[in-house]
Design an enzyme around this catalytic site. Sequence first.
Site, short mmCIF file in Angstrom:
data_model
loop_
_atom_site.label_atom_id
_atom_site.label_comp_id
_atom_site.label_asym_id
_atom_site.label_seq_id
_atom_site.Cartn_x
_atom_site.Cartn_y
_atom_site.Cartn_z
N LYS A 22 29.41 45.16 32.93
CA LYS A 22 28.65 44.14 33.78
C LYS A 22 29.71 43.04 33.80
CE LYS A 22 27.82 41.06 30.26
NZ LYS A 22 28.55 39.88 29.96
N ALA B 64 34.79 44.42 23.04
CA ALA B 64 34.70 42.81 22.73
C ALA B 64 35.48 42.07 23.95
CB ALA B 64 35.36 42.55 21.43
N ALA C 128 30.05 43.43 27.96
CA ALA C 128 29.08 44.19 27.52
C ALA C 128 28.97 45.98 27.13
CB ALA C 128 27.61 44.21 28.40
N SER D 98 26.80 47.00 24.64
CA SER D 98 25.44 47.13 25.03
C SER D 98 25.25 48.09 25.79
CB SER D 98 25.22 45.86 25.71
OG SER D 98 25.49 44.55 24.94
N ASP E 180 22.21 41.45 25.97
CA ASP E 180 22.57 42.01 27.03
C ASP E 180 22.28 43.67 27.20
OD1 ASP E 180 23.80 39.66 27.61
OD2 ASP E 180 25.93 40.46 27.15
P1 ATP Z 1 28.89 41.04 25.58
O1 ATP Z 1 29.38 41.04 26.62
O2 ATP Z 1 27.66 41.56 25.48
O3 ATP Z 1 29.07 39.84 24.75
P2 ATP Z 1 31.45 42.39 24.46
O4 ATP Z 1 31.72 43.12 25.79
O5 ATP Z 1 31.96 41.09 24.48
O6 ATP Z 1 29.78 42.15 24.42
P3 ATP Z 1 31.40 44.38 22.91
O7 ATP Z 1 32.32 45.40 23.42
O8 ATP Z 1 30.13 44.79 23.11
O9 ATP Z 1 31.76 43.07 23.31
O10 ATP Z 1 31.80 44.67 21.47
C1 ATP Z 1 31.53 43.49 20.42
C2 ATP Z 1 31.71 43.86 19.04
O11 ATP Z 1 30.57 44.85 18.82
C3 ATP Z 1 32.88 44.78 18.79
O12 ATP Z 1 33.87 44.06 18.29
C4 ATP Z 1 32.40 45.79 17.61
O13 ATP Z 1 32.82 45.39 16.46
C5 ATP Z 1 30.63 45.76 17.96
N1 ATP Z 1 30.30 46.97 18.44
C6 ATP Z 1 29.30 47.96 18.01
N2 ATP Z 1 29.15 48.84 18.66
C7 ATP Z 1 29.82 48.83 19.52
C8 ATP Z 1 30.33 49.89 20.53
N3 ATP Z 1 29.62 50.92 20.61
N4 ATP Z 1 31.38 49.70 21.58
C9 ATP Z 1 32.21 48.72 21.31
N5 ATP Z 1 31.58 47.75 20.14
C10 ATP Z 1 30.65 47.90 19.51
#
Ligand code: ATP
Length: 302
Positions: A14, A101, A105, A108, A141
């Site tokens: 997203k 990260a 998402a 998520s 999310d």
């Molecule tokens: P958001 O946009 O919802 O804030 P994000 O895209 O910034 O999330 P994610 O890729 O979801 O971040 O990862 C955040 C943290 O969640 C990672 O650093 C990791 O330690 C943990 N994590 C747990 N499960 C997963 C997964 N399936 N894929 C990626 N990271 C995961």
Amino acid sequence: MSAAAGVTVRVPAKVNVQLAVGAARPDGFHDLANVFLAVGLYDEVTATPADGLRITCEGPDSDQVPLDRTNLAARAAALLAARHGLEPAVHLHIAKRIPVAGGMAGGSADGAGALLACDALWGLGTPREELLAICAELGSDVPFSLVGEAALGTGRGELLTPVAAGRFHWVFAVAEGGLSTPAVFREFDRLTAGQDVPAPEASPALLAALASGDPDALAGELSNGLQAAALSLRPELAATLAAGTEAGALAALVSGSGPTTAFLVRDEESALKVAAALEASGTCRTTRTAPSPAPGATVLPA
Ligand code: ATP
């Protein structure tokens, strides 16, 4: 892979086309007016029967993904199994294309994907409303990853109302390293301390531009209340934003909590040009191009 052997679910990333952030609530969360847009950049989660709960992951960033019970896919499987008095005896394999990260998402997406894949594998037929409730328990999310397309998220982002969205094209610049979403919210609190933070509200002009499919209209309405906080923690992202705009992007913004940056472009041809310029600029690690909107978590045909 036969249907009996496994179930694969495809789940989109997203971008937030509006992210209005309110003051911190007593529970530490922030009220949000969050306009989510699903983009055609996907993770795939495959669930197959196993003796116990096992997670594996493939893809360019797979070394950054936790393979223990903290993985959102593992948590989703465990929650669904517990609700039905089952053991989460499943192997979840994640084919990871969404930056880790990165504010898109990705975790998520895997949570929503694992939930749908396990529900199908175990033949549970859990009603949609119950799946959405489990998603909200997993994270703010996650419900959007299940429904996809475009939606306004209120509360801490988990209360969704679908909104209309025309077709748009995007480029995403993936930064070196990730940013922790809680750390970005803490920086938001620090930057806004002592200020009167208005209650977040969806922008009618943004929603109209999103529905119109007119990229020039949408370019003028994009906003991200977390951008200043993300830039404060990662000042070098300003150079990435500038490189994309100079290359012809109609608008540039930090995606969610960052550090991925998002560029709205006129068409697919422009997307390729802007992506190439961003890669040549040396201000990002890599790029992805994707159209929007995209469907939510979907079970793929066996
Ligand atoms: P958001 O946009 O919802 O804030 P994000 O895209 O910034 O999330 P994610 O890729 O979801 O971040 O990862 C955040 C943290 O969640 C990672 O650093 C990791 O330690 C943990 N994590 C747990 N499960 C997963 C997964 N399936 N894929 C990626 N990271 C995961």
